[in-house]
Structures are given as structure tokens and as C-alpha cells.
Design a protein around this motif. Structure first.
Motif, PDB file in Angstrom:
ATOM      1  N   SER A 244       0.856  -1.188   0.000  1.00 43.23           N
ATOM      2  CA  SER A 244       0.000   0.000   0.000  1.00 43.23           C
ATOM      3  C   SER A 244       0.885   1.229   0.000  1.00 43.23           C
ATOM      4  CB  SER A 244      -0.900   0.012   1.244  1.00 43.23           C
ATOM      5  OG  SER A 244      -1.495   1.285   1.416  1.00 43.23           O
ATOM      6  N   LYS A 245       0.614   2.150  -0.889  1.00 43.99           N
ATOM      7  CA  LYS A 245       1.392   3.393  -0.922  1.00 43.99           C
ATOM      8  C   LYS A 245       1.261   4.122   0.419  1.00 43.99           C
ATOM      9  CE  LYS A 245       3.626   6.971  -2.487  1.00 43.99           C
ATOM     10  NZ  LYS A 245       3.024   7.972  -3.363  1.00 43.99           N
ATOM     11  N   ARG A 246       0.092   4.061   1.008  1.00 46.24           N
ATOM     12  CA  ARG A 246      -0.171   4.775   2.251  1.00 46.24           C
ATOM     13  C   ARG A 246       0.721   4.294   3.392  1.00 46.24           C
ATOM     14  NH1 ARG A 246      -6.314   4.949   3.923  1.00 46.24           N
ATOM     15  NH2 ARG A 246      -6.323   6.015   1.912  1.00 46.24           N
ATOM     16  N   SER A 247       1.006   2.991   3.419  1.00 50.34           N
ATOM     17  CA  SER A 247       1.751   2.426   4.563  1.00 50.34           C
ATOM     18  C   SER A 247       3.107   1.848   4.191  1.00 50.34           C
ATOM     19  CB  SER A 247       0.903   1.328   5.225  1.00 50.34           C
ATOM     20  OG  SER A 247       0.690   0.244   4.332  1.00 50.34           O
TER      21      SER A 247
END
Length: 356
Positions: A244-247
Motif C-alpha cells: 500500500s502506498k499509504r503504509s
């Protein structure tokens, strides 16, 4: 004075594919600050990208491919204002280099051709298949010939390109070291051996499973796999985290030891060692196969160890599992090496030089 304009032709949507993110997308703000205007033109839009590599939905996949080819064709009538056409890997995933030929010989635009894998070779798992034929691998050498400059991720790729073009630039895959950074890691009873990559490279992780199986009888560790697809194997010491780009930075920091096994073949020679760079950027020690540019990264950084067989993999991983202080020392060396040699800032002038 009007800004010089660049059109980026690429396979995938913005901010979705590692090769695009780390080959040119992280330079876009720099390009803007240098008074260039740009436009991104991916072959696949986000909806098409999300279904293309999943099983089923054949009718939707075919429909999206047709739509994507139509959009690529229509783009040929919108090139008049661009000085440079930056093509990452290819304009379309199958078929001859029709788009590239039009750009070079009809529009007479300057092509900057960029690749970070041995894309002129058949993928190891596709040899002799219809898919391999449709990919039209021979187009790579033609696009090299037609290009104003060729941007290659390492010396091995550059040697191929130099057979067809005199203006070849070794433009390494780099890390944005302000984004990739070490975070404070929570204490854990288990040492975490980590691997990150896309579904296409999961095959290499299988090479060290016998080693990890053996180590699991002596050590209580966890194998953390970060990927866009769950592995097709399951072992009791493995934990899978969907990429995930977010994490992604938080997830990379869960690792204690980063690994990059490779098979020693001509396809792997073209790899740009990006996994090792990611681990080093977040201060993790590394163990990898000394294949292609991996050998250079492992030797120069002194941030970990080369391993060529099961005995070496077992010994080097054991040393790192047992010694927390050694892991910290090697991790610091890796971070310093990336900042000096493989960061966006250190490579800025090489990248901008492609447009000169």
C-alpha cells in the motif's frame, strides 16, 4: 517564454507501478521547477490497471485493452507542442512499435527511451508462448535506434543499448530519501526477515525457502512479505502484507533484515537492485545474490552480505539474526551509501541531462 514540454508515455497509471515511480515520477517536481511543462499519458487507466492482473473478467480486460489502444492512437494527433517524448519501457504492451515509429519519423520528435530491465529478452516464464510473441520483444532495439537518448538503469542494460545508439546514459533507479526514511521500530521478540516486490518477482523468494525452513528450526523469526499479490506458497513463519502506498514506509520499517535473492541468468543481470536500495534507505542490513548490479551495491555499500548458495545464505542470515548491534551498524552504512549515490538529489543532474 513558453516552457519546454515533455510528454511521458508509460504503461501504468500515475503512482501505481514501482518502475515508474522511481524512474521518473519522483522527478516531476524537479522538472516543474526547471521550467518544463509535462503531461503523463499511461496506456492503462486506473480502472483497467486494477482488473488486468486479476483472474477472471476476460471480457472487461479485452474491452479495456481496446479502449487503451484507441486512446494511444488518438494521442498521435496531439504531439505537435511537445519537444521531448519520454517513453518508459514501451508505448503499448503488445504489438510492433507503431507509435514510436510515428513519433520519430512522422512527427520527428526527440524520443528519450527509458528502461530498467532486460526487456528485450523473453520473460523466463513465457518462453515460446503466444504472450511472448505478442510482446514483440524485437521492438526494443528499434526504439533504441530511433531515440534521441536512451536512459538505462545500469551498465548491463546500457551495453545492450549502445549497440544501437551512441547517446546512452546510465540513469540509475533512485530513492527519494526524504520519503524513504527510518522510523523508530517497536521492540519485538522475533527478528523480521523482509522481502518486498511485485508478483512478477515472487519467484525469486522461493529460492531461499529451503534456507529459511532450516533457520526456523533454530531461530524464532518472521518472514515478512510485502507485495501486490499473496505468494502461492505458505510457511508457518510467514506474514503477508498487501503493498500500500499509504503504509509502505511504515511496513518497510517493520523489517530487521532485507533480502534479495536472484537466479543467476541473463534476465536477472538486468535487474537494478531496487529492493536493496529500499532496505538500505530505511537503515536495514541486506543479504542478496551478487547478480548484476546487486554485486556492486553489496560491495560498495558494505551494508550487508553476498550469498551465492544455501550455506552462505544460512550463515549470513544467522549472523544478522544473532547480532542486533551488527544490524544497526550495517543499516547506517546503507543509508549513507544511498544518500550519496542513489538518491534523487545525487542523481538530479543526470536525469535533467536527458533533456539537453
Amino acid at each position: 517564454m513558453k516552457p519546454r514540454k515533455i510528454l511521458f508515455i508509460c504503461p501504468y497509471p500515475f503512482d501505481e507501478a514501482p518502475s515508474q515511480r522511481f524512474r521518473y515520477e519522483q522527478y516531476l517536481n524537479i522538472i516543474k521547477n526547471e521550467a518544463y511543462a509535462f503531461r503523463l499519458a499511461p496506456f492503462l487507466n486506473l480502472k483497467a490497471w486494477k482488473i488486468l492482473y486479476k483472474s477472471g473478467n476476460s471480457a472487461k480486460k479485452i474491452a479495456w485493452l481496446i479502449i487503451s489502444f484507441i486512446k494511444r492512437f488518438l494521442l498521435l494527433f496531439q504531439l505537435h507542442s511537445y519537444e521531448f517524448i519520454f517513453i518508459h519501457r514501451e508505448a503499448s504492451p503488445v504489438g510492433p512499435p507503431f507509435f514510436e515509429w510515428i513519433v520519430r519519423f512522422i512527427w520527428r520528435k526527440k524520443i528519450i527511451y527509458d528502461f530498467d530491465d532486460a526487456i528485450w529478452l523473453e520473460d523466463p516464464g513465457e518462453k515460446g508462448s503466444l504472450k511472448a510473441v505478442l510482446k514483440w520483444k524485437s521492438k526494443v532495439r528499434n526504439i533504441c535506434k530511433w531515440s534521441y537518448k536512451v536512459s538505462c538503469g545500469n551498465e548491463y542494460l546500457a551495453e545492450f543499448a549502445k549497440k544501437y545508439n551512441d547517446k546512452v546514459v546510465v540513469n540509475p533507479t533512485t530513492i527519494d530519501t526524504t520519503y524513504h526514511r527510518a522510523l523508530e521500530k517497536k521492540d519485538s521478540e522475533k527478528t523480521v526477515i523482509g522481502w518486498t516486490g511485485t508478483h512478477s518477482t515472487l519467484q525469486y523468494l522461493k529460492l531461499v525457502l529451503p534456507v529459511l525452513d532450516q533457520l526456523s528450526t533454530n531461530y524464532d523469526f518472521e518472514l515478512l512479505v510485502i507485495s501486490n499479490q499473496k505468494p502461492d506458497f505458505d510457511v508457518h513463519y510467514m506474514r503477508f502484507i498487501p503493498w500500500s502506498k499509504r503504509s509502505e514506509i511504515e511496513d518497510l520499517n517493520k523489517i530487521d533484515i532485507g533480502i534479495m535473492p536472484l537466479s543467476n541468468d541473463i534476465w536477472s543481470q538486468g535487474k537494478c537492485g531496487f529492493k536493496l536500495l529500499q532496505y538500505m534507505a530505511v537503515k536495514k542490513p541486506i543479504v542478496g545474490s551478487p547478480v548484476g548490479v546487486n554485486e556492486k551495491l553489496l560491495t560498495e555499500s558494505r551494508a550487508g552480505y553476498s550469498a551465492t548458495n544455501e550455506k552462505e545464505w544460512t550463515q549470513k542470515l544467522s549472523d544478522l539474526i544473532e547480532d542486533y548491534n551488527l544490524r544497526n551498524q550495517l543499516g547506517k552504512k546503507g543509508r549513507e551509501y544511498v544518500e550519496k549515490n542513489y538518491s534523487v538529489l545525487s542523481n538530479k543532474n543526470i536525469f535533467l541531462g536527458l533533456m539537453k
